[in-house]
Design a protein around this motif. Structure first.
Motif, PDB file in Angstrom:
ATOM      1  N   UNK A   7      14.589   1.036  -3.360  1.00 58.11           N
ATOM      2  CA  UNK A   7      14.476   0.642  -1.956  1.00 58.11           C
ATOM      3  C   UNK A   7      15.611   1.288  -1.176  1.00 58.11           C
ATOM      4  N   UNK A   8      15.244   2.050  -0.161  1.00 61.54           N
ATOM      5  CA  UNK A   8      16.282   2.637   0.686  1.00 61.54           C
ATOM      6  C   UNK A   8      16.841   1.534   1.582  1.00 61.54           C
ATOM      7  N   UNK A   9      18.154   1.412   1.664  1.00 58.84           N
ATOM      8  CA  UNK A   9      18.763   0.363   2.496  1.00 58.84           C
ATOM      9  C   UNK A   9      19.077   0.939   3.889  1.00 58.84           C
ATOM     10  N   UNK A  10      19.450   0.051   4.807  1.00 64.47           N
ATOM     11  CA  UNK A  10      19.677   0.485   6.191  1.00 64.47           C
ATOM     12  C   UNK A  10      20.775   1.546   6.279  1.00 64.47           C
ATOM     13  N   UNK A  14      10.930   3.357   1.571  1.00 65.87           N
ATOM     14  CA  UNK A  14      11.948   3.905   2.474  1.00 65.87           C
ATOM     15  C   UNK A  14      12.143   2.964   3.670  1.00 65.87           C
ATOM     16  N   UNK A  15      13.199   3.206   4.422  1.00 69.03           N
ATOM     17  CA  UNK A  15      13.416   2.449   5.664  1.00 69.03           C
ATOM     18  C   UNK A  15      12.242   2.662   6.613  1.00 69.03           C
ATOM     19  N   UNK A  16      11.708   3.882   6.636  1.00 70.31           N
ATOM     20  CA  UNK A  16      10.539   4.198   7.469  1.00 70.31           C
ATOM     21  C   UNK A  16       9.357   3.305   7.117  1.00 70.31           C
ATOM     22  N   UNK A  17       9.168   3.081   5.803  1.00 70.29           N
ATOM     23  CA  UNK A  17       8.048   2.242   5.352  1.00 70.29           C
ATOM     24  C   UNK A  17       8.217   0.814   5.885  1.00 70.29           C
ATOM     25  N   UNK A  26       5.645  -0.607   8.841  1.00 68.98           N
ATOM     26  CA  UNK A  26       4.725  -1.705   8.493  1.00 68.98           C
ATOM     27  C   UNK A  26       5.158  -3.025   9.129  1.00 68.98           C
ATOM     28  N   UNK A  27       6.423  -3.118   9.533  1.00 63.35           N
ATOM     29  CA  UNK A  27       6.929  -4.380  10.090  1.00 63.35           C
ATOM     30  C   UNK A  27       7.225  -5.407   9.004  1.00 63.35           C
ATOM     31  N   UNK A  28       7.247  -4.967   7.737  1.00 66.42           N
ATOM     32  CA  UNK A  28       7.532  -5.904   6.645  1.00 66.42           C
ATOM     33  C   UNK A  28       9.032  -6.172   6.561  1.00 66.42           C
ATOM     34  N   UNK A  29       9.368  -7.334   5.979  1.00 65.97           N
ATOM     35  CA  UNK A  29      10.784  -7.693   5.830  1.00 65.97           C
ATOM     36  C   UNK A  29      11.270  -7.286   4.442  1.00 65.97           C
ATOM     37  N   UNK A  55       0.839  -1.214   0.000  1.00 65.30           N
ATOM     38  CA  UNK A  55       0.000   0.000   0.000  1.00 65.30           C
ATOM     39  C   UNK A  55       0.863   1.249   0.000  1.00 65.30           C
ATOM     40  N   UNK A  56       1.879   1.259   0.865  1.00 62.15           N
ATOM     41  CA  UNK A  56       2.768   2.434   0.944  1.00 62.15           C
ATOM     42  C   UNK A  56       3.542   2.620  -0.352  1.00 62.15           C
ATOM     43  N   UNK A  57       4.016   1.500  -0.907  1.00 68.61           N
ATOM     44  CA  UNK A  57       4.784   1.583  -2.161  1.00 68.61           C
ATOM     45  C   UNK A  57       3.913   2.164  -3.269  1.00 68.61           C
TER      46      UNK A  57
END
Ligand code: 5GP
Ligand code: MN
Length: 323
Positions: free
Chosen positions: A260-263, A226-229, A233-236, A206-208
């Motif tokens: 995709x933003x990485x850590x 983003x990392x925030x997303x 959401x708690x997604x992996x 949904x966020x994407x």
């Protein structure tokens, strides 16, 4: 024949390591598990290596708990086999196991493969590395076990987008038919692979989708995670798989991009093309690789910087395209 040379090396080796790429997908995991099973039937035990965790969606396959990180195996192996890796860097930290081995084999289907091993079994006409493993197993054993067939079907189904991508060939379907003859349950595998979304993954999707941006008269679609997303959401990380297709599947879009933003604040980019633009070449411009229609790259820059560089590169590619 190269297949016979590879089989001879399998038979001669005592300690074998099988290594696949970082952020493993269905082809990576399925091909490794099938290869390990085939080796077991030849009387060889192999250790499996992957730098990153195996996605939960693949844990229904027997043996996914056997993957080790680079420090958990033997000091050295007689033979290391890289699976589904176009270059050595794709193995991440597990490249150390490869480098320490007495002999090396590279089994892959990427057109961008750089032939980095002593023996290179590379077939860019294969829709998945699983198709090459299938040929090896068939040449040596005739009929494959149900467990091997299940792993290979997973490899081919995931890399062909359920037999839908342009990379799918009549041979892909022939192999799938032969795998069905080995007694696999297609409905079960399909459910496990594609119909077991966690709610966290759906929230991330949904966020994407909310992040969708379109450029060049809707020919370029960009989704951003983003990392925030991921955190909110708690997604992996592994649950971002296939989200890029939502960008590609919009009417009029020629290139779909997922950033995709990485850590560490840099970017892992995925590219998908509807045919006109060779996104394998696009990825190569940024140090990545892959195929004409599906590719990716790690970009050491922020999301806005990556977006701006990519838009320029895709605009150029669209300009060069024969309309
Ligand atoms: P995905 O976008 O699903 O991560 O990857 C699509 C395709 O591009 C896969 O075939 C994968 O092997 C390749 N690929 C993705 N990222 C990279 C990368 O950083 N380097 C290389 N060489 N290939 C990549
Ligand atoms: Mn593959």
């Amino acid at each position: 024949m190269i297949i016979d040379i590879v089989l001879r090396e399998f038979i001669q080796a005592e300690h074998i390591a099988i290594i696949t790429h970082i952020q493993p997908d269905g082809d990576a995991v399925g091909s490794c598990l099938a290869l390990a099973e085939i080796l077991k039937e030849i009387g060889k035990d192999a250790d499996l290596f992957c730098q990153d965790r195996i996605p939960a969606s693949l844990s229904f396959l027997a043996g996914t708990d056997q993957f080790k990180s680079e420090t958990a195996g033997r000091m050295s192996y007689d033979l290391a086999i890289a699976v589904d890796c176009s270059d050595k860097e794709r193995m991440g930290a597990c490249a150390a196991v490869f480098d320490n081995a007495g002999n090396t084999i590279n089994i892959d289907h990427h057109i961008s493969n750089v032939f980095f091993a002593n023996i290179n079994l590379v077939d860019s006409n294969a829709a998945a590395t699983g198709e090459i493993i299938y040929q090896l197993g068939k040449a040596r054993l005739g009929k494959l076990s149900r467990q091997t067939a299940e792993a290979l079907y997973t490899a081919i189904s995931t890399d062909t987008g359920s037999f839908c991508f342009s990379s799918t060939t009549p041979q892909s379907y022939r192999i799938a038919a032969e795998l069905m003859d080995c007694g696999i349950d297609i409905e079960h595998i399909t459910n496990m692979l594609y119909k077991t979304n966690r709610v966290e993954r759906m929230r991330l999707l949904g966020k994407a989708l909310q992040s969708l941006e379109l450029y060049e008269n809707n020919q370029i679609a960009v989704l951003t995670i983003t990392q925030d997303d991921l955190i909110s959401t708690g997604a992996m990380e592994s649950e971002t798989e296939n989200i890029v297709n939502y960008a590609k599947d919009i009417v009029g879009v020629k290139v779909g991009i997922l950033l995709k933003e990485t850590a560490d604040g840099s970017v892992k980019a995925s590219f998908r093309s509807n045919g006109g633009v060779d996104v394998g070449k696009l990825a190569a411009q940024f140090g990545g690789g892959g195929h004409r229609a599906a590719s990716g790259a790690s970009m050491q820059m922020s999301v806005p910087e990556a977006k701006s560089e990519l838009l320029t590169a895709v605009q150029t590619a669209l300009g060069e395209m024969i309309q």
